[in-house]
Scaffold this motif. Sequence first.
Motif, PDB file in Angstrom:
ATOM      1  N   ALA A  31       0.829  -1.203   0.000  1.00  0.00           N
ATOM      2  CA  ALA A  31       0.000   0.000   0.000  1.00  0.00           C
ATOM      3  C   ALA A  31       0.866   1.257   0.000  1.00  0.00           C
ATOM      4  CB  ALA A  31      -0.935   0.001   1.214  1.00  0.00           C
ATOM      5  N   ILE A  32       1.949   1.241   0.802  1.00  0.00           N
ATOM      6  CA  ILE A  32       2.817   2.421   0.883  1.00  0.00           C
ATOM      7  C   ILE A  32       3.646   2.570  -0.393  1.00  0.00           C
ATOM      8  CG2 ILE A  32       4.663   3.513   2.217  1.00  0.00           C
ATOM      9  CD1 ILE A  32       3.645   2.134   4.671  1.00  0.00           C
ATOM     10  N   VAL A  33       4.048   1.452  -0.976  1.00  0.00           N
ATOM     11  CA  VAL A  33       4.792   1.512  -2.243  1.00  0.00           C
ATOM     12  C   VAL A  33       3.920   2.100  -3.344  1.00  0.00           C
ATOM     13  CG1 VAL A  33       5.816   0.114  -4.079  1.00  0.00           C
ATOM     14  CG2 VAL A  33       6.405  -0.343  -1.693  1.00  0.00           C
ATOM     15  N   ALA A  34       2.651   1.659  -3.402  1.00  0.00           N
ATOM     16  CA  ALA A  34       1.737   2.196  -4.419  1.00  0.00           C
ATOM     17  C   ALA A  34       1.561   3.698  -4.240  1.00  0.00           C
ATOM     18  CB  ALA A  34       0.381   1.489  -4.328  1.00  0.00           C
ATOM     19  N   ALA A  35       1.389   4.127  -2.971  1.00  0.00           N
ATOM     20  CA  ALA A  35       1.244   5.556  -2.702  1.00  0.00           C
ATOM     21  C   ALA A  35       2.518   6.312  -3.083  1.00  0.00           C
ATOM     22  CB  ALA A  35       0.922   5.776  -1.226  1.00  0.00           C
ATOM     23  N   GLY A  36       3.672   5.726  -2.792  1.00  0.00           N
ATOM     24  CA  GLY A  36       4.942   6.356  -3.132  1.00  0.00           C
ATOM     25  C   GLY A  36       5.129   6.519  -4.623  1.00  0.00           C
ATOM     26  N   MET A  37       4.733   5.510  -5.399  1.00  0.00           N
ATOM     27  CA  MET A  37       4.852   5.607  -6.854  1.00  0.00           C
ATOM     28  C   MET A  37       3.923   6.684  -7.414  1.00  0.00           C
ATOM     29  SD  MET A  37       5.274   1.604  -7.966  1.00  0.00           S
ATOM     30  CE  MET A  37       5.550   2.015  -9.682  1.00  0.00           C
ATOM     31  N   LEU A  38       2.743   6.809  -6.806  1.00  0.00           N
ATOM     32  CA  LEU A  38       1.830   7.861  -7.238  1.00  0.00           C
ATOM     33  C   LEU A  38       2.405   9.240  -6.915  1.00  0.00           C
ATOM     34  CD1 LEU A  38      -1.589   6.283  -6.199  1.00  0.00           C
ATOM     35  CD2 LEU A  38      -0.926   6.972  -8.516  1.00  0.00           C
ATOM     36  N   MET A  39       3.053   9.359  -5.743  1.00  0.00           N
ATOM     37  CA  MET A  39       3.712  10.625  -5.399  1.00  0.00           C
ATOM     38  C   MET A  39       4.829  10.944  -6.386  1.00  0.00           C
ATOM     39  SD  MET A  39       3.979  10.627  -1.246  1.00  0.00           S
ATOM     40  CE  MET A  39       2.527  10.872  -0.223  1.00  0.00           C
ATOM     41  N   GLY A  40       5.567   9.894  -6.785  1.00  0.00           N
ATOM     42  CA  GLY A  40       6.621  10.093  -7.780  1.00  0.00           C
ATOM     43  C   GLY A  40       6.064  10.577  -9.100  1.00  0.00           C
ATOM     44  N   LEU A  41       4.906  10.022  -9.499  1.00  0.00           N
ATOM     45  CA  LEU A  41       4.264  10.458 -10.736  1.00  0.00           C
ATOM     46  C   LEU A  41       3.826  11.926 -10.636  1.00  0.00           C
ATOM     47  CD1 LEU A  41       3.108   9.865 -13.534  1.00  0.00           C
ATOM     48  CD2 LEU A  41       1.062   8.946 -12.415  1.00  0.00           C
ATOM     49  N   LEU A  42       3.296  12.314  -9.475  1.00  0.00           N
ATOM     50  CA  LEU A  42       2.898  13.711  -9.274  1.00  0.00           C
ATOM     51  C   LEU A  42       4.104  14.647  -9.353  1.00  0.00           C
ATOM     52  CD1 LEU A  42       0.296  13.389  -6.368  1.00  0.00           C
ATOM     53  CD2 LEU A  42      -0.164  14.064  -8.720  1.00  0.00           C
ATOM     54  N   ASN A  43       5.238  14.200  -8.791  1.00  0.00           N
ATOM     55  CA  ASN A  43       6.459  15.007  -8.865  1.00  0.00           C
ATOM     56  C   ASN A  43       6.898  15.221 -10.312  1.00  0.00           C
ATOM     57  OD1 ASN A  43       6.622  15.264  -6.095  1.00  0.00           O
ATOM     58  ND2 ASN A  43       7.966  13.492  -5.838  1.00  0.00           N
ATOM     59  N   LEU A  44       6.819  14.155 -11.119  1.00  0.00           N
ATOM     60  CA  LEU A  44       7.179  14.271 -12.532  1.00  0.00           C
ATOM     61  C   LEU A  44       6.222  15.216 -13.266  1.00  0.00           C
ATOM     62  CD1 LEU A  44       8.033  10.552 -13.405  1.00  0.00           C
ATOM     63  CD2 LEU A  44       9.639  12.452 -13.162  1.00  0.00           C
ATOM     64  N   MET A  45       4.949  15.123 -12.926  1.00  0.00           N
ATOM     65  CA  MET A  45       3.961  15.990 -13.563  1.00  0.00           C
ATOM     66  C   MET A  45       4.232  17.455 -13.224  1.00  0.00           C
ATOM     67  SD  MET A  45       0.574  13.626 -12.903  1.00  0.00           S
ATOM     68  CE  MET A  45      -0.608  14.746 -13.634  1.00  0.00           C
ATOM     69  N   ASN A  46       4.668  17.699 -11.986  1.00  0.00           N
ATOM     70  CA  ASN A  46       5.024  19.063 -11.580  1.00  0.00           C
ATOM     71  C   ASN A  46       6.284  19.539 -12.278  1.00  0.00           C
ATOM     72  OD1 ASN A  46       3.152  20.237  -9.845  1.00  0.00           O
ATOM     73  ND2 ASN A  46       3.849  19.030  -8.098  1.00  0.00           N
ATOM     74  N   ARG A  47       7.312  18.667 -12.297  1.00  0.00           N
ATOM     75  CA  ARG A  47       8.621  19.051 -12.819  1.00  0.00           C
ATOM     76  C   ARG A  47       8.574  19.369 -14.306  1.00  0.00           C
ATOM     77  NH1 ARG A  47      13.135  14.829 -11.370  1.00  0.00           N
ATOM     78  NH2 ARG A  47      12.325  15.390  -9.321  1.00  0.00           N
ATOM     79  N   PHE A  48       7.825  18.548 -15.053  1.00  0.00           N
ATOM     80  CA  PHE A  48       7.830  18.714 -16.511  1.00  0.00           C
ATOM     81  C   PHE A  48       6.556  19.393 -17.034  1.00  0.00           C
ATOM     82  CE2 PHE A  48      10.574  14.987 -15.685  1.00  0.00           C
ATOM     83  CZ  PHE A  48      11.749  15.464 -16.241  1.00  0.00           C
ATOM     84  N   GLY A  49       5.693  19.800 -16.124  1.00  0.00           N
ATOM     85  CA  GLY A  49       4.495  20.521 -16.532  1.00  0.00           C
ATOM     86  C   GLY A  49       3.514  19.690 -17.317  1.00  0.00           C
ATOM     87  N   TRP A  50       3.392  18.414 -16.999  1.00  0.00           N
ATOM     88  CA  TRP A  50       2.480  17.533 -17.730  1.00  0.00           C
ATOM     89  C   TRP A  50       1.014  17.845 -17.416  1.00  0.00           C
ATOM     90  CZ3 TRP A  50       5.456  12.382 -16.469  1.00  0.00           C
ATOM     91  CH2 TRP A  50       6.656  12.369 -17.189  1.00  0.00           C
ATOM     92  N   ALA A  51       0.764  18.377 -16.223  1.00  0.00           N
ATOM     93  CA  ALA A  51      -0.618  18.695 -15.847  1.00  0.00           C
ATOM     94  C   ALA A  51      -0.604  19.827 -14.831  1.00  0.00           C
ATOM     95  CB  ALA A  51      -1.317  17.461 -15.269  1.00  0.00           C
TER      96      ALA A  51
END
Length: 479
Positions: A125-145
Amino acid sequence: MDYKQSAEELVTLLGGRDNIISATHCATRLRLVLDDESRINKKEIEDLEGVKGAFSSSGQFQIIFGTGTVNKVFQPLAEEIGMGEESGNDKQQKMDHNEAVKKKMNPVSRFAKVLSNIFVPIIPAIVAAGMLMGLLNLMNRFGWADSDSSLYILLDMFSSAAFIILPILIGYSAAREFGGNTYLGAVVGGIMTHPTLLNPWGLQESGVQPETLQFAGMNIELLGYQGTVIPVLLTVYVMCWLEKLFRTFVPNMIDLLVTPFLTIMSTGFIALMAVGPLGRLLGEGVTSSLMFLYDTGAGFAGLVFGGLYSLIVLTGVHHSFHAIEAEILGQVGFNYLLPIWAVANVAQGGAGLAVWVKTRSKKMKEIAGPSSFAAFLGITEPVIFGVNLRYRRPFIGAAAGGAVGGAYVTITNVTANGIGVTGLPMFAIANDPVNYAIGLLITVGSAFTVTWLLGWQEEETQSEKEETESQQSSTDKAV
């Protein structure tokens, strides 16, 4: 490979059927609880076909066969020692094995085992949440959304859910380990994250102060325990103790109604008035101490922790780190310890790789190659116990590589958004994949180089000795 014959030989080399108290297996290893480990013939066990290593740890004697093979060996072994492997008995056998393991452990290892049993089921459960946080970080960094978009808001909800209800997950898992009703444990976690209590996440930024209630002459602060670990662990332990106490005097005919009522009511008061606030102070103390060490001497902290982590693994105490990491993750929002453990694990693979390249032993090449690759994926037991610790000096080389890599990832502030995943899979939850990749390369290179330079004393297995003698004899006859 004749699995039945291997099982029969194993029973003999383990000191006989009467010396085996309990047996089970994981993905790669047989796990055995033995009455007297001095009766084991460890050298001959390691020489058996298919065996990649053997070691004693955490109250168990473990024999590494590898994925797939271990299942095929366990079945005839279970029959040989009188254990049925019917699916109906499998759960009870594992419970009996766990109890036998605990009896063989010292208090520190037993405590680590308890924490491991509580947190390992929660890791996905924590790994899944962590991967989602990583995806959000990428979206912020590269302006995907945009952060106001529907997609971003939904993913933010998905990623934070596991940490908001973490006390409920821990409550369920801890109650199972402490011998209480698991659903009552979940209810206790729910009490500690109730909407009436102010969510502590973002409390400093918002400037909102929690309300207080006057009860029995005490001030109860209405502050929640979302993302905390120690408070709920202590509370559920108390809950399980109270539940057992109430069952001793509540008549059986009303037990179903009265015991849960008394347990939840008394635990709820104790949680909010005493145990919860005390646990919060302990958790904040642990987090603040580690954060101070990390902030003031990051390179040194990484050097020490990265170099010593593999030694800690030998004791089995590293399983207790999941609780500390979860507490840090809930309090500060990222895990700065996991990258250190990750490079320390990969360092074992780097040292094993040096052995694989340099060794003249055919059996060791068969062991060192696959086990080194497994270490790169975060599974270190095969290479530690089957290769590096057997020759000793490669283990020192791995410790050196872990120290260098640990210093690098802390100096460059590499952190993770989860727990339990190390090696190459940690890329999915790393906040700085580039520096993490550089840290892994430095680690593997350092461990490989130090191991190569230190060298080691080669050992020949019995079959290799016989082959060498046969070749020598043939040469002598030809001469």
